[in-house]
Design a protein around this motif. Sequence first.
Motif, PDB file in Angstrom:
ATOM      1  N   THR A   6       5.948  33.000 -39.410  1.00 23.44           N
ATOM      2  CA  THR A   6       6.751  31.887 -38.885  1.00 23.44           C
ATOM      3  C   THR A   6       8.063  32.383 -38.305  1.00 23.44           C
ATOM      4  O   THR A   6       8.814  31.612 -37.722  1.00 23.44           O
ATOM      5  N   THR A   7       8.376  33.679 -38.462  1.00 19.50           N
ATOM      6  CA  THR A   7       9.565  34.266 -37.851  1.00 19.50           C
ATOM      7  C   THR A   7       9.142  35.431 -36.969  1.00 19.50           C
ATOM      8  O   THR A   7       8.179  36.144 -37.279  1.00 19.50           O
ATOM      9  N   ASP A  17      12.673  39.283 -36.571  1.00 17.43           N
ATOM     10  CA  ASP A  17      12.657  38.158 -37.513  1.00 17.43           C
ATOM     11  C   ASP A  17      13.842  37.216 -37.374  1.00 17.43           C
ATOM     12  O   ASP A  17      14.296  36.616 -38.336  1.00 17.43           O
ATOM     13  N   GLU A  20      12.886  31.545 -35.557  1.00 17.60           N
ATOM     14  CA  GLU A  20      12.121  30.704 -36.474  1.00 17.60           C
ATOM     15  C   GLU A  20      11.495  29.567 -35.677  1.00 17.60           C
ATOM     16  O   GLU A  20      12.155  28.946 -34.848  1.00 17.60           O
ATOM     17  N   CYS A  21      10.243  29.325 -35.911  1.00 19.29           N
ATOM     18  CA  CYS A  21       9.531  28.245 -35.231  1.00 19.29           C
ATOM     19  C   CYS A  21       9.358  27.072 -36.192  1.00 19.29           C
ATOM     20  O   CYS A  21       8.955  27.256 -37.340  1.00 19.29           O
ATOM     21  N   THR A  22       9.680  25.902 -35.696  1.00 17.21           N
ATOM     22  CA  THR A  22       9.555  24.677 -36.475  1.00 17.21           C
ATOM     23  C   THR A  22       8.667  23.717 -35.711  1.00 17.21           C
ATOM     24  O   THR A  22       8.803  23.577 -34.490  1.00 17.21           O
ATOM     25  N   TYR A  35      18.413  32.542 -34.461  1.00 17.41           N
ATOM     26  CA  TYR A  35      19.651  32.264 -35.171  1.00 17.41           C
ATOM     27  C   TYR A  35      20.730  33.316 -34.881  1.00 17.41           C
ATOM     28  O   TYR A  35      21.867  33.155 -35.302  1.00 17.41           O
TER      29      TYR A  35
END
Length: 76
Positions: A6-7, A17, A20-22, A35
């Motif tokens: 997910t990173t 890393d 981040e995917c949401t 970030y």
Amino acid sequence: MVKLDTTFKCPFCNHGDSVECTIFYKESLGEAKCYICSENYSTNVTPLTHAIDIYSEWNDACEAANSDEDDDGADN
């Protein structure tokens, strides 16, 4: 079952890393955000979408944008 990442590594600042995917399934929206450098990408999602799909689509969009820039300079 294998857990998918997910990173990911940012295509802009290259920090590992840091992306981040949401996924917001109710809104049919997926977002990838770094970030470190705050670059981000949003796309429509389906119930079958995973974080890697959003990240891959972002990379494809970056490559397409870079390819378009290269084509613009080819008229020399």
